[in-house]
Every structure is written in C-alpha cells, then in structure tokens.
Write a protein that holds these residues in place. Structure first.
Motif, PDB file in Angstrom:
ATOM      1  N   LYS A 149       0.830  -1.210   0.000  1.00 54.26           N
ATOM      2  CA  LYS A 149       0.000   0.000   0.000  1.00 54.26           C
ATOM      3  C   LYS A 149       0.863   1.259   0.000  1.00 54.26           C
ATOM      4  CE  LYS A 149      -2.830  -0.980   3.478  1.00 54.26           C
ATOM      5  NZ  LYS A 149      -4.018  -0.821   4.362  1.00 54.26           N
ATOM      6  N   PRO A 172      -7.573  -2.349  -1.720  1.00 57.17           N
ATOM      7  CA  PRO A 172      -8.270  -1.089  -1.452  1.00 57.17           C
ATOM      8  C   PRO A 172      -7.319  -0.097  -0.782  1.00 57.17           C
ATOM      9  CG  PRO A 172      -8.935  -2.772   0.131  1.00 57.17           C
ATOM     10  CD  PRO A 172      -8.039  -3.447  -0.857  1.00 57.17           C
ATOM     11  N   LEU A 173      -7.330   1.146  -1.241  1.00 58.39           N
ATOM     12  CA  LEU A 173      -6.452   2.169  -0.684  1.00 58.39           C
ATOM     13  C   LEU A 173      -7.257   3.244   0.022  1.00 58.39           C
ATOM     14  CD1 LEU A 173      -3.843   2.792  -3.547  1.00 58.39           C
ATOM     15  CD2 LEU A 173      -3.508   1.478  -1.448  1.00 58.39           C
ATOM     16  N   GLU A 174      -6.771   3.627   1.200  1.00 54.26           N
ATOM     17  CA  GLU A 174      -7.365   4.745   1.923  1.00 54.26           C
ATOM     18  C   GLU A 174      -6.565   6.006   1.601  1.00 54.26           C
ATOM     19  OE1 GLU A 174      -5.987   2.077   3.739  1.00 54.26           O
ATOM     20  OE2 GLU A 174      -7.832   0.866   3.640  1.00 54.26           O
ATOM     21  N   ASN A 175      -7.111   7.136   1.974  1.00 54.36           N
ATOM     22  CA  ASN A 175      -6.430   8.427   1.825  1.00 54.36           C
ATOM     23  C   ASN A 175      -6.108   8.777   0.377  1.00 54.36           C
ATOM     24  OD1 ASN A 175      -6.342   8.665   4.704  1.00 54.36           O
ATOM     25  ND2 ASN A 175      -4.525   7.359   4.734  1.00 54.36           N
TER      26      ASN A 175
END
Length: 257
Positions: A149, A172-175
């Motif tokens: 990530k 899935p990537l946050e931010n």
C-alpha cells in the motif's frame, strides 16, 4: 491479380490493400502457395479481431469512468508481493483517452520480449506515470501488505496531473484524494491496471537481475526472488543475502536454524 506472382500476392496481403474482387480471385487461385498465404492471412485477421475484442473488453472500466465525467484515470498495480527476496514495486499510470495497444494484458500473461516492448510504449505514450520501490527491510518492518500500500500510494503521488479516478488491482487504498475502486484481478480486466502491471514488473525484474550479478547462486535473474527449488537449495547452502525478506517463513526458519 490473376497474373501476379505468389510473391506479389504476399505483398498485397501484407499491405492489406485488397478489394472484394481481389479476395475472390485469391480464394479460387489453384496454386498451393497462394492458398497457404490465404490461410495465414485469415489467421492473422482473426488474431487481430480477437485482440481488438479483448482490448475493448478491458476498456470497460475506463469507458464507464469517462462517461461519469472523469478526464484522467489512473491504474495501479504491484509486482513482488510473493517472492522471498527483493523489493515490492508499484506503478501508477494515466493513459491518454485514445490510447490503443493491442495485446496489452496482465504482465504475467506476456513474455519478456513483449513486456519490454510494451514497457517502452507505455512510458512514451502515458500522460503520466509513477514507480515506487519499497525495500525488503521496509517489508520486514511493516509487513508485505502494508508495504504494498505504501508503494501504491507513493506511485500515485507522482502523477501529474492528479487523477480524477483510480483503478487499483485488488488492494483497497485509503487516503486517496479522488474516487477509486479496487478490482479483483484488475490487471486482466482493465487496460490501465494492465499497463501499470507491466511498468511494475519490468522495473522489478530489472532490479532482480542486477542483484543476481552479486548473488548468482540464487538464480534471481530467472526466479525473480520466488521460492523455486534452486533458490531454496541455495538458501540452505549459502544462507540469506541482504535482499532476503527475514519476515517470510522460509527465511525465518533459516535464521532460527
């Protein structure tokens, strides 16, 4: 056409400049060499049609995003989550809307020659691309999933202009500062993710081949750090290198042993 030699007919077929009348004459030409040329030509056309269809199928996520108002769509993928040695590499790429590269697919489905060819084309024609390399030391510190990530976000941050939408292979990537979607086996379903997968894999393979020059016993130039039989045997015989991932099970056992 009737008086043309087989070599002349081959040239016309290669150029693709045939009328319906020309095609009819070729189809009924009794010469064996002409019929062999015609069969080869048909196969070539069928292959191109299949590649066209495949490219259209792999453009659906991009077309949907364009229809929703996005102008710059980024694809993200990684290479090197599974190996016992070497870095994990992620790439992000924005392709022009009219980009077309028949045969583009998941990097693992392409041979090395085709990957290298596509690597150059993608870099030259991309609106923007970014490549991030995360070392085996960082992988050991944060674990491979988190390192992946980090690499993906780093690659994404290098894009200019910034994307309006991001397509990510599986993770899935946050931010992320725009809309995004994680697609399982995305490198087989999206041309943009497939392009990113090629950038990531060719970059990582190049790194592993350089490491191989200093540690030839491990066959890094062919196994790219994966745990092949020769690689495992070399581990037992020579121990670990500075590029091995100490947090991975086979390496941990070698350290403890």
């Amino acid at each position: 056409m009737k008086n043309k030699s087989i070599a002349e007919i081959k040239q016309l077929l290669d150029q693709g400049s045939l009328t319906n009348s020309d095609i009819s004459i070729i189809q009924h030409d009794p010469r064996k060499g002409v019929q062999q040329l015609w069969k080869s030509y048909q196969k070539k056309i069928e292959k191109k049609q299949a590649l066209e269809l495949r490219f259209t199928e792999m453009s659906q996520f991009e077309e949907k995003s364009y229809s929703s108002g996005a102008n710059h769509i980024a694809g993200i993928d990684e290479a090197g989550r599974g190996p016992l040695a070497g870095p994990v590499v992620a790439a992000a790429v924005i392709l022009p809307r009219n980009f077309k590269l028949l045969g583009l697919d998941d990097s693992k489905q392409l041979n090395e020659i085709k990957r290298n060819e596509f690597f150059s084309i993608i870099k030259n024609e991309a609106v923007s691309y970014g490549i991030a390399i995360i070392s085996n030391q960082t992988i050991d510190e944060v674990n491979i999933y988190e390192a992946t990530k980090i690499a993906m976000l780093d690659a994404l941050s290098q894009l200019e202009p910034s994307p309006d939408h991001v397509l990510i292979d599986a993770v899935p990537l946050e931010n992320v500062s725009c809309t995004s979607e994680s697609i399982v086996k995305g490198d087989q379903k999206s041309i943009t993710i497939a392009a990113a997968s090629i950038l990531a894999k060719v970059t990582r393979d190049t790194i592993m081949k350089k490491i191989h020059k200093d540690f030839p016993y491990y066959d890094f130039n062919s196994n790219m750090g994966y745990g092949t039989r020769n690689h495992i045997e070399a581990l037992h015989k020579y121990g670990i290198t500075p590029f091995h991932r100490k947090s991975f099970a086979p390496i941990r056992s070698e350290i403890i042993r």
